[in-house]
Design a protein around this motif. Structure first.
Motif, PDB file in Angstrom:
ATOM      1  N   HIS A 140      19.771  -8.466  38.753  1.00 35.34           N
ATOM      2  CA  HIS A 140      19.202  -9.079  37.551  1.00 35.34           C
ATOM      3  C   HIS A 140      17.773  -9.565  37.800  1.00 35.34           C
ATOM      4  O   HIS A 140      16.838  -8.950  37.337  1.00 35.34           O
ATOM      5  N   LEU A 141      17.596 -10.688  38.464  1.00 35.33           N
ATOM      6  CA  LEU A 141      16.307 -11.237  38.892  1.00 35.33           C
ATOM      7  C   LEU A 141      16.538 -11.835  40.274  1.00 35.33           C
ATOM      8  O   LEU A 141      17.671 -12.182  40.622  1.00 35.33           O
ATOM      9  N   SER A 142      15.452 -12.000  41.040  1.00 32.67           N
ATOM     10  CA  SER A 142      15.606 -12.672  42.327  1.00 32.67           C
ATOM     11  C   SER A 142      14.313 -13.337  42.747  1.00 32.67           C
ATOM     12  O   SER A 142      13.231 -12.971  42.282  1.00 32.67           O
ATOM     13  N   VAL A 143      14.462 -14.323  43.618  1.00 35.46           N
ATOM     14  CA  VAL A 143      13.317 -14.946  44.283  1.00 35.46           C
ATOM     15  C   VAL A 143      13.571 -14.872  45.782  1.00 35.46           C
ATOM     16  O   VAL A 143      14.682 -15.121  46.251  1.00 35.46           O
ATOM     17  N   GLY A 144      12.531 -14.492  46.510  1.00 35.18           N
ATOM     18  CA  GLY A 144      12.650 -14.306  47.948  1.00 35.18           C
ATOM     19  C   GLY A 144      12.612 -15.617  48.707  1.00 35.18           C
ATOM     20  O   GLY A 144      11.952 -16.575  48.316  1.00 35.18           O
ATOM     21  N   ILE A 145      13.319 -15.621  49.837  1.00 32.75           N
ATOM     22  CA  ILE A 145      13.332 -16.748  50.776  1.00 32.75           C
ATOM     23  C   ILE A 145      12.679 -16.256  52.062  1.00 32.75           C
ATOM     24  O   ILE A 145      12.941 -15.139  52.505  1.00 32.75           O
ATOM     25  N   SER A 146      11.865 -17.077  52.673  1.00 33.81           N
ATOM     26  CA  SER A 146      11.021 -16.673  53.800  1.00 33.81           C
ATOM     27  C   SER A 146      11.752 -16.450  55.132  1.00 33.81           C
ATOM     28  O   SER A 146      11.146 -16.602  56.189  1.00 33.81           O
ATOM     29  N   TYR A 147      13.025 -16.106  55.094  1.00 32.21           N
ATOM     30  CA  TYR A 147      13.754 -15.707  56.300  1.00 32.21           C
ATOM     31  C   TYR A 147      13.353 -14.280  56.668  1.00 32.21           C
ATOM     32  O   TYR A 147      13.275 -13.435  55.778  1.00 32.21           O
ATOM     33  N   PRO A 148      13.112 -13.971  57.935  1.00 30.22           N
ATOM     34  CA  PRO A 148      13.183 -14.832  59.114  1.00 30.22           C
ATOM     35  C   PRO A 148      11.884 -15.605  59.332  1.00 30.22           C
ATOM     36  O   PRO A 148      10.803 -15.084  59.066  1.00 30.22           O
ATOM     37  N   ASN A 149      12.006 -16.829  59.833  1.00 31.14           N
ATOM     38  CA  ASN A 149      10.809 -17.556  60.239  1.00 31.14           C
ATOM     39  C   ASN A 149      10.517 -17.199  61.701  1.00 31.14           C
ATOM     40  O   ASN A 149      11.221 -16.371  62.302  1.00 31.14           O
ATOM     41  N   GLU A 150       9.525 -17.808  62.266  1.00 36.11           N
ATOM     42  CA  GLU A 150       9.112 -17.456  63.629  1.00 36.11           C
ATOM     43  C   GLU A 150      10.235 -17.688  64.648  1.00 36.11           C
ATOM     44  O   GLU A 150      10.453 -16.870  65.540  1.00 36.11           O
ATOM     45  N   ASN A 151      10.968 -18.801  64.499  1.00 32.94           N
ATOM     46  CA  ASN A 151      12.079 -19.091  65.423  1.00 32.94           C
ATOM     47  C   ASN A 151      13.192 -18.063  65.300  1.00 32.94           C
ATOM     48  O   ASN A 151      13.761 -17.628  66.307  1.00 32.94           O
ATOM     49  N   ASP A 152      13.525 -17.688  64.070  1.00 27.70           N
ATOM     50  CA  ASP A 152      14.574 -16.682  63.845  1.00 27.70           C
ATOM     51  C   ASP A 152      14.184 -15.352  64.478  1.00 27.70           C
ATOM     52  O   ASP A 152      14.995 -14.710  65.140  1.00 27.70           O
ATOM     53  N   LEU A 153      12.946 -14.959  64.272  1.00 31.01           N
ATOM     54  CA  LEU A 153      12.459 -13.688  64.805  1.00 31.01           C
ATOM     55  C   LEU A 153      12.460 -13.693  66.331  1.00 31.01           C
ATOM     56  O   LEU A 153      12.945 -12.746  66.966  1.00 31.01           O
ATOM     57  N   THR A 154      11.960 -14.770  66.925  1.00 31.81           N
ATOM     58  CA  THR A 154      11.916 -14.880  68.390  1.00 31.81           C
ATOM     59  C   THR A 154      13.318 -14.797  68.982  1.00 31.81           C
ATOM     60  O   THR A 154      13.547 -14.052  69.943  1.00 31.81           O
ATOM     61  N   TYR A 155      14.263 -15.554  68.412  1.00 31.44           N
ATOM     62  CA  TYR A 155      15.628 -15.556  68.942  1.00 31.44           C
ATOM     63  C   TYR A 155      16.246 -14.163  68.871  1.00 31.44           C
ATOM     64  O   TYR A 155      16.828 -13.681  69.850  1.00 31.44           O
TER      65      TYR A 155
END
Length: 165
Positions: free
Chosen positions: A93-108
Motif C-alpha cells: 500500500h504505502l511505506s516509510v523506510g527505517i534506517s536499518y542497518p546502522n553502522e553498528n548493525d553493519l559492522t556486527y
C-alpha cells in the motif's frame, strides 16, 4: 448531443469520486517528534514532545523476539533508527523506510561474515495473505492500510524511531 452530455457528466462524476479515494492524505497537526515501537505489546506510538498523538496495533517480523542481525532472520530491529524515505509505490500500500542497518548493525554482521539485511519499513497490509495471523513480515512493522495512510502523511524524513524489545 444529449447522449454526449450525459457521457461527459458521468465521466466527470467518476473522476471526482476517484479523487476522493486518494491514499495520500494531508496532515496539519503537531509535528511527530518521535516514534516509539513496543514490540512486546505490539504497539506503535507517534509522539509530539511528550504527548502521544496516535497509537496503532502492529505486526512484526515472523521471528519477533530479539534484535535483527542478519538477512532472512525474520526479526524486527531494536534500537534507535530514523525515517529514511517515503515510498508511494510500496507493494504493501504505502511505506516509510527505517534506517536499518546502522553502522553498528553493519559492522556486527560483517564481522560474522553475513549480510545484515535491509529494506526495513513501516508499511500497510495490501497483498498480505490474511490466512496468517499475528506476526508475518520479514522484519518490518505492519499496520492497517487506513492507518498507514495517516502515518505516511504524519512522518517526515529523519524522524527518530525507537524500537523497544
Amino acid at each position: 448531443m444529449k447522449f454526449i452530455r450525459i457521457l461527459l457528466m458521468l465521466t466527470l462524476a467518476v473522476g471526482i469520486a476517484a479523487c476522493g479515494n486518494s491514499k495520500f492524505r494531508k496532515y496539519n497537526g503537531p509535528e511527530v517528534t518521535q516514534i516509539q515501537v513496543h514490540k512486546a505489546d505490539r504497539k506503535m506510538y507517534l509522539i509530539h514532545k511528550t504527548e502521544v498523538l496516535k497509537e496503532y496495533d502492529i505486526s512484526l517480523g515472523f521471528n519477533p523476539v530479539g534484535h535483527k542481525q542478519f538477512e532472512g532472520d525474520g526479526k524486527t530491529p531494536e534500537g534507535l533508527y530514523f525515517i529514511s524515505h517515503h515510498n508511494p509505490r510500496s507493494r504493501y500500500h504505502l511505506s516509510v523506510g527505517i534506517s536499518y542497518p546502522n553502522e553498528n548493525d553493519l559492522t556486527y554482521a560483517l564481522e560474522q561474515g553475513k549480510d545484515p539485511g535491509g529494506d526495513i519499513m513501516i508499511h500497510g497490509r495490501t497483498n498480505y495473505d490474511s490466512r496468517h495471523k499475528g506476526d508475518w513480515t520479514a522484519g518490518c512493522i505492519a499496520i492497517e492500510d487506513d492507518d498507514m495512510e495517516e502515518v505516511y502523511s504524519m512522518l517526515r524524513k529523519n524522524t527518530p524511531i525507537y524500537i523497544f524489545p
